[in-house]
Design a protein around this motif. Structure first.
Motif, short mmCIF file in Angstrom:
data_model
loop_
_atom_site.label_atom_id
_atom_site.label_comp_id
_atom_site.label_asym_id
_atom_site.label_seq_id
_atom_site.Cartn_x
_atom_site.Cartn_y
_atom_site.Cartn_z
N ASN A 326 -6.50 -13.85 3.55
CA ASN A 326 -7.58 -14.51 2.82
C ASN A 326 -7.99 -13.72 1.50
N ALA A 327 -8.08 -12.43 1.78
CA ALA A 327 -8.46 -11.60 0.64
C ALA A 327 -7.35 -11.28 -0.36
N GLU A 328 -6.00 -11.60 0.03
CA GLU A 328 -4.79 -11.41 -0.87
C GLU A 328 -4.73 -9.99 -1.25
N THR A 329 -5.28 -8.95 -0.25
CA THR A 329 -5.32 -7.65 -0.81
C THR A 329 -4.09 -6.86 -0.01
N PRO A 330 -3.06 -6.51 -0.67
CA PRO A 330 -2.03 -5.66 0.05
C PRO A 330 -2.44 -4.44 0.69
N VAL A 331 -1.83 -4.24 1.72
CA VAL A 331 -2.19 -3.12 2.73
C VAL A 331 -0.86 -2.18 3.06
N PRO A 332 -1.08 -0.85 3.13
CA PRO A 332 0.28 0.17 3.50
C PRO A 332 0.58 -0.06 4.57
N VAL A 333 1.91 0.06 5.00
CA VAL A 333 2.55 -0.34 6.20
C VAL A 333 3.81 0.92 6.11
N SER A 334 3.68 1.62 7.46
CA SER A 334 4.89 2.56 7.67
C SER A 334 5.22 2.71 9.06
N TYR A 335 6.54 3.06 9.31
CA TYR A 335 6.85 3.30 10.59
C TYR A 335 8.06 4.29 10.57
N GLN A 353 1.74 -7.36 1.25
CA GLN A 353 0.70 -8.80 1.03
C GLN A 353 0.99 -9.71 2.39
N ILE A 354 0.01 -9.84 3.04
CA ILE A 354 0.51 -10.85 4.09
C ILE A 354 0.50 -12.42 3.88
N SER A 355 1.53 -12.69 4.10
CA SER A 355 1.93 -14.27 3.60
C SER A 355 1.60 -15.12 5.09
N SER A 356 1.73 -14.90 6.11
CA SER A 356 1.36 -15.79 7.08
C SER A 356 1.02 -14.95 8.46
N VAL A 357 -0.05 -15.59 9.45
CA VAL A 357 -0.25 -15.12 10.50
C VAL A 357 -0.02 -16.33 11.52
N SER A 358 0.63 -16.22 12.69
CA SER A 358 0.79 -17.13 13.45
C SER A 358 0.58 -16.46 14.90
N ASP A 359 -0.11 -17.57 16.00
CA ASP A 359 0.00 -17.15 17.30
C ASP A 359 1.11 -17.40 18.11
N SER A 360 1.45 -16.24 18.80
CA SER A 360 2.68 -16.31 19.87
C SER A 360 2.16 -15.62 21.25
N SER A 361 3.02 -15.51 22.06
CA SER A 361 2.61 -14.71 23.21
C SER A 361 3.76 -13.74 23.81
N GLU A 362 3.35 -12.86 24.49
CA GLU A 362 4.28 -11.64 24.99
C GLU A 362 3.89 -11.35 26.43
N ARG A 373 5.04 -9.90 2.30
CA ARG A 373 5.81 -9.64 1.24
C ARG A 373 5.87 -8.11 0.69
N CYS A 374 6.44 -7.51 0.39
CA CYS A 374 6.47 -6.18 -0.15
C CYS A 374 6.32 -6.13 -1.62
#
Length: 389
Positions: A326-335, A353-362, A373-374
């Motif tokens: 919602n804030a359209e704020t980019p966050v750092p990611v690393s692995y 920048q997160i473009s989508s969030v959806s529920d699933s299950s595992e 998006r990077c």
């Protein structure tokens, strides 16, 4: 069975870097290990001649702009280390470099704080005299190109403009950084020879885009899709398949970090089932009426890097992807994939920048499928970096 039947098991790939339009010499090719079902398929633009045939038959077509479409996959293993324990690029590196990438020697310097350090900033070691330029800032380390050897565990590291200081908390690790390059005059291409038993297909001036798929319970895989110059297949002797090199790392304990949240024991590491990165490169043809088949070559003219991951859901006070979206704020990611020197890969994305969030299950648990998006970091061509170390 007729002797002219071809055996699918007798398949090998020869690979060479092609830094200019000049085709590589045969001795420049190295046979590399590749996953099953590599594909080099001819493609052309079909143009209807649009002439009367005197009956109801279709007019012949002319096949123009002939090229190879390539689809190749390799296990994402490292290249080992040299006699000085410095990492080497893997044998499949030309396939990554032909994706509009460039390489640089770097040091990964673990520090106790990254606040104030900026890409492009010049850093010096407090006692060693080491000097370098920050390429990117990871969650708890600086990635630096070194202009003067030095930097040691325990010493201070300082940046003058803007001012920042930290303490080095471990031995700096040498690495090979691959990152995008927009200037296509600096791009390398690759040349590929695909042997199918006794038939050889060769593609020159190959340009590609790549994905890196790292899912738990699997070995990481690079897949490349691209185009190159067409030449007709020929009969050729079968090449030897190389001996089994070091096994690729497993996708486990990857240390995925999103943002800078800490918990009681250190950085917050969200439980997840894996990450899929896509460079999103756009390969275009360089059309030229003076060249065979109407092509001078191919080029990566743009990219839209994205990342997808599946996290086990947690309470929103721990991690709230909806608020970040919602804030359209980019966050750092690393692995980091792997744990052995020379067989490790680290992906650093300074601003996702997160473009989508959806529920699933595992396994009966709620999960979030997150796509992002990077986006560009502080420097040009800095939306992601891949380090072998």
């Amino acid at each position: 069975m007729p002797k002219d039947f071809l055996l699918d098991e007798l398949t090998t790939i020869g690979l060479a870097a092609q830094p200019s339009e000049t085709p590589p010499d045969p001795a420049d090719y190295s046979i590399i290990r590749i996953q099953r079902d590599p594909s080099l398929e001819p493609q052309a633009d079909a143009q209807d001649l649009n002439e009367y045939e005197g009956d109801g038959a279709a007019s012949p077509q002319s096949l123009l702009m002939k090229r190879w479409n390539a689809s190749l996959s390799v296990l994402a293993r490292g290249g080992g280390v040299d006699v000085d324990s410095k990492p080497l690029l893997p044998d499949y590196a030309p396939l990554l470099l032909c994706c509009g990438m460039r390489q640089a020697d770097v040091l990964i310097i673990p520090v106790d704080a990254v606040t104030g350090f900026t890409p492009g900033g010049v850093v010096t070691g407090g006692t060693s005299g080491g000097e370098g330029t920050v390429v990117c800032v990871d969650h708890d380390s600086l990635v630096v190109t070194v202009s003067m050897d030095g930097f040691a565990d325990g010493e201070a590291i300082d940046q003058t403009d803007p001012s920042a200081t930290a303490n080095i908390t471990g031995a700096p690790m040498p690495g090979k950084l691959l990152r995008p390059k927009t200037d296509d005059s600096a791009h390398e291409h690759a040349a590929v020879q695909l042997y199918k038993d006794r038939i050889l297909r060769e593609v020159l001036s190959l340009a590609c885009s790549f994905n890196l798929d790292a899912q738990v319970g699997n070995r990481p895989v690079f897949s490349m899709e691209g185009q190159g110059l067409y030449s007709g297949p020929v009969d050729a002797p079968f090449g030897d398949i190389p001996a089994v090199p070091t096994a690729p790392p497993k996708v486990e304990s990857i240390g995925l970090r999103i943002g800078d949240r800490l918990d009681a024991t250190g950085p917050w590491l969200p439980p997840n089932t894996g990450v899929r990165f896509s460079q999103g490169g756009r390969v275009e043809s360089i059309r030229d009426a003076n060249s065979a088949n109407g092509f001078r070559g191919f080029s990566v003219v743009g990219r839209e890097a994205t990342v997808e991951m599946t996290l086990y859901a947690c309470t929103l006070d721990i991690f709230n992807p909806f608020a970040i979206w919602n804030a359209e704020t980019p966050v750092p990611v690393s692995y980091t994939i792997g744990s052995t020197a020379g067989n490790r890969l680290r992906m650093i994305i300074p601003a996702m920048q997160i473009s989508s969030v959806s529920d699933s299950s595992e396994a009966g648990k709620v999960t979030w499928s997150i796509s992002g998006r990077c986006t560009r970091g502080a420097l040009e061509d800095s939306e992601f970096g891949l380090i072998y170390f």
